[in-house]
Design a protein around this motif. Sequence first.
Motif, PDB file in Angstrom:
ATOM      1  N   VAL A  87       2.013  -1.951  -6.674  1.00 52.74           N
ATOM      2  CA  VAL A  87       1.403  -1.529  -5.416  1.00 52.74           C
ATOM      3  C   VAL A  87       0.038  -0.907  -5.671  1.00 52.74           C
ATOM      4  O   VAL A  87      -0.356  -0.693  -6.811  1.00 52.74           O
ATOM      5  CB  VAL A  87       2.314  -0.536  -4.660  1.00 52.74           C
ATOM      6  CG1 VAL A  87       3.624  -1.211  -4.262  1.00 52.74           C
ATOM      7  CG2 VAL A  87       2.581   0.714  -5.478  1.00 52.74           C
ATOM      8  N   ILE A  88      -0.665  -0.612  -4.582  1.00 51.11           N
ATOM      9  CA  ILE A  88      -1.979   0.013  -4.646  1.00 51.11           C
ATOM     10  C   ILE A  88      -1.943   1.278  -3.789  1.00 51.11           C
ATOM     11  O   ILE A  88      -1.256   1.317  -2.765  1.00 51.11           O
ATOM     12  CB  ILE A  88      -3.074  -0.971  -4.158  1.00 51.11           C
ATOM     13  CG1 ILE A  88      -4.465  -0.383  -4.333  1.00 51.11           C
ATOM     14  CG2 ILE A  88      -2.831  -1.412  -2.734  1.00 51.11           C
ATOM     15  CD1 ILE A  88      -5.580  -1.400  -4.068  1.00 51.11           C
ATOM     16  N   SER A  89      -2.667   2.285  -4.199  1.00 54.16           N
ATOM     17  CA  SER A  89      -2.706   3.530  -3.435  1.00 54.16           C
ATOM     18  C   SER A  89      -3.502   3.348  -2.151  1.00 54.16           C
ATOM     19  O   SER A  89      -4.481   2.601  -2.105  1.00 54.16           O
ATOM     20  CB  SER A  89      -3.342   4.647  -4.258  1.00 54.16           C
ATOM     21  OG  SER A  89      -3.494   5.811  -3.471  1.00 54.16           O
ATOM     22  N   GLU A  90      -3.094   4.083  -1.116  1.00 55.53           N
ATOM     23  CA  GLU A  90      -3.818   4.052   0.147  1.00 55.53           C
ATOM     24  C   GLU A  90      -5.263   4.518  -0.020  1.00 55.53           C
ATOM     25  O   GLU A  90      -6.121   4.157   0.781  1.00 55.53           O
ATOM     26  CB  GLU A  90      -3.106   4.899   1.198  1.00 55.53           C
ATOM     27  CG  GLU A  90      -3.101   6.387   0.899  1.00 55.53           C
ATOM     28  CD  GLU A  90      -2.268   7.199   1.876  1.00 55.53           C
ATOM     29  OE1 GLU A  90      -1.586   6.618   2.745  1.00 55.53           O
ATOM     30  OE2 GLU A  90      -2.294   8.433   1.757  1.00 55.53           O
ATOM     31  N   VAL A 142       0.849  -1.191   0.000  1.00 55.69           N
ATOM     32  CA  VAL A 142       0.000   0.000   0.000  1.00 55.69           C
ATOM     33  C   VAL A 142       0.886   1.242   0.000  1.00 55.69           C
ATOM     34  O   VAL A 142       1.682   1.452   0.922  1.00 55.69           O
ATOM     35  CB  VAL A 142      -0.952   0.011   1.209  1.00 55.69           C
ATOM     36  CG1 VAL A 142      -1.803   1.274   1.208  1.00 55.69           C
ATOM     37  CG2 VAL A 142      -1.832  -1.233   1.188  1.00 55.69           C
ATOM     38  N   ALA A 143       0.728   2.052  -1.033  1.00 53.71           N
ATOM     39  CA  ALA A 143       1.557   3.235  -1.215  1.00 53.71           C
ATOM     40  C   ALA A 143       0.903   4.493  -0.679  1.00 53.71           C
ATOM     41  O   ALA A 143      -0.325   4.623  -0.674  1.00 53.71           O
ATOM     42  CB  ALA A 143       1.845   3.422  -2.707  1.00 53.71           C
ATOM     43  N   CYS A 144       1.723   5.410  -0.265  1.00 53.55           N
ATOM     44  CA  CYS A 144       1.287   6.758   0.078  1.00 53.55           C
ATOM     45  C   CYS A 144       0.500   7.323  -1.105  1.00 53.55           C
ATOM     46  O   CYS A 144       0.803   7.035  -2.264  1.00 53.55           O
ATOM     47  CB  CYS A 144       2.530   7.617   0.333  1.00 53.55           C
ATOM     48  SG  CYS A 144       2.224   9.385   0.376  1.00 53.55           S
ATOM     49  N   ARG A 145      -0.468   8.141  -0.795  1.00 55.65           N
ATOM     50  CA  ARG A 145      -1.315   8.689  -1.861  1.00 55.65           C
ATOM     51  C   ARG A 145      -0.551   9.555  -2.848  1.00 55.65           C
ATOM     52  O   ARG A 145      -1.017   9.792  -3.962  1.00 55.65           O
ATOM     53  CB  ARG A 145      -2.480   9.465  -1.263  1.00 55.65           C
ATOM     54  CG  ARG A 145      -2.088  10.740  -0.557  1.00 55.65           C
ATOM     55  CD  ARG A 145      -3.329  11.453  -0.023  1.00 55.65           C
ATOM     56  NE  ARG A 145      -2.990  12.656   0.686  1.00 55.65           N
ATOM     57  CZ  ARG A 145      -2.807  12.730   1.996  1.00 55.65           C
ATOM     58  NH1 ARG A 145      -2.934  11.656   2.737  1.00 55.65           N
ATOM     59  NH2 ARG A 145      -2.496  13.875   2.553  1.00 55.65           N
ATOM     60  N   LEU A 146       0.636  10.027  -2.481  1.00 54.01           N
ATOM     61  CA  LEU A 146       1.424  10.855  -3.385  1.00 54.01           C
ATOM     62  C   LEU A 146       2.321  10.042  -4.323  1.00 54.01           C
ATOM     63  O   LEU A 146       2.887  10.596  -5.261  1.00 54.01           O
ATOM     64  CB  LEU A 146       2.295  11.839  -2.600  1.00 54.01           C
ATOM     65  CG  LEU A 146       1.564  12.930  -1.821  1.00 54.01           C
ATOM     66  CD1 LEU A 146       2.569  13.837  -1.116  1.00 54.01           C
ATOM     67  CD2 LEU A 146       0.657  13.742  -2.730  1.00 54.01           C
ATOM     68  N   LEU A 147       2.444   8.744  -4.078  1.00 52.26           N
ATOM     69  CA  LEU A 147       3.318   7.936  -4.930  1.00 52.26           C
ATOM     70  C   LEU A 147       2.659   7.719  -6.287  1.00 52.26           C
ATOM     71  O   LEU A 147       1.523   7.245  -6.381  1.00 52.26           O
ATOM     72  CB  LEU A 147       3.629   6.582  -4.285  1.00 52.26           C
ATOM     73  CG  LEU A 147       4.736   5.800  -4.997  1.00 52.26           C
ATOM     74  CD1 LEU A 147       6.097   6.422  -4.728  1.00 52.26           C
ATOM     75  CD2 LEU A 147       4.733   4.344  -4.565  1.00 52.26           C
ATOM     76  N   ASP A 148       3.387   8.069  -7.341  1.00 52.31           N
ATOM     77  CA  ASP A 148       2.940   7.778  -8.701  1.00 52.31           C
ATOM     78  C   ASP A 148       3.250   6.300  -8.950  1.00 52.31           C
ATOM     79  O   ASP A 148       4.429   5.919  -9.040  1.00 52.31           O
ATOM     80  CB  ASP A 148       3.674   8.670  -9.704  1.00 52.31           C
ATOM     81  CG  ASP A 148       3.315   8.334 -11.130  1.00 52.31           C
ATOM     82  OD1 ASP A 148       2.148   8.554 -11.512  1.00 52.31           O
ATOM     83  OD2 ASP A 148       4.197   7.807 -11.845  1.00 52.31           O
ATOM     84  N   ILE A 149       2.217   5.489  -9.021  1.00 50.04           N
ATOM     85  CA  ILE A 149       2.414   4.036  -9.041  1.00 50.04           C
ATOM     86  C   ILE A 149       3.167   3.533 -10.274  1.00 50.04           C
ATOM     87  O   ILE A 149       4.054   2.690 -10.139  1.00 50.04           O
ATOM     88  CB  ILE A 149       1.068   3.319  -8.810  1.00 50.04           C
ATOM     89  CG1 ILE A 149       0.658   3.642  -7.385  1.00 50.04           C
ATOM     90  CG2 ILE A 149       1.167   1.819  -9.087  1.00 50.04           C
ATOM     91  CD1 ILE A 149      -0.534   3.058  -6.819  1.00 50.04           C
TER      92      ILE A 149
END
Length: 147
Positions: free
Chosen positions: A128-131, A49-56
Motif C-alpha cells: 500500500v501507499i500512505s495517504e 491508500v493507507a491511513c498516515r498512521l499505518l506502518d506500511i
Amino acid sequence: MGALRENFWLLPLGELSRAEWEALCDGCGRCCLHKLEDEDTGEIAETNVACRLLDIPSARCSDYRNRKAFVPDCLRLTPRIVNDIPWLPPSCAYRLRAAGEPLPAWHYLISGSRESVIEAGISVAGRVISETDAGPLEHHIVEWERA
C-alpha cells in the motif's frame, strides 16, 4: 493487556474481554485503508491508500493507543457494531467469529506466527501507499483477495 484465556477465539464475541477482543485482530491492515463509497449505489470501492498512521512494512498502526487524537474518524470496532460495517473484508477475524465461523489456518492464533497473515497474501504489508503520498483516491482503487 490482560490475561488471555485458552482458545478464547472460540467464544462468542460478547464474552471476550477487552484484551481478548484486541488479540482477535489478524493484523491484515485492510481496515486502515481508505474506501470510496458511490453516492448513488452505496457500493464501496477499496483502495491501496493507507491511513498516515499505518506502518506500511508491518501493516500495524504506529500509534494505536492514541490514533483517535490524530485520525478522528478512525473507527473503534466493537462487538456491538461489527455486523454493521459492510467494508470489513470477508477474511476479517471479527467478521468470521461474529458469523460463528472458525478462524482461518493463517490466523496467528491458529498458526502461532504473526507472519502467516503476510505469507498467505492477506495482509496489506508492503502493498500500500500512505495517504501522505497518494494523491487522488480515485487513482488507487484495487480489488483485494477474498481469501
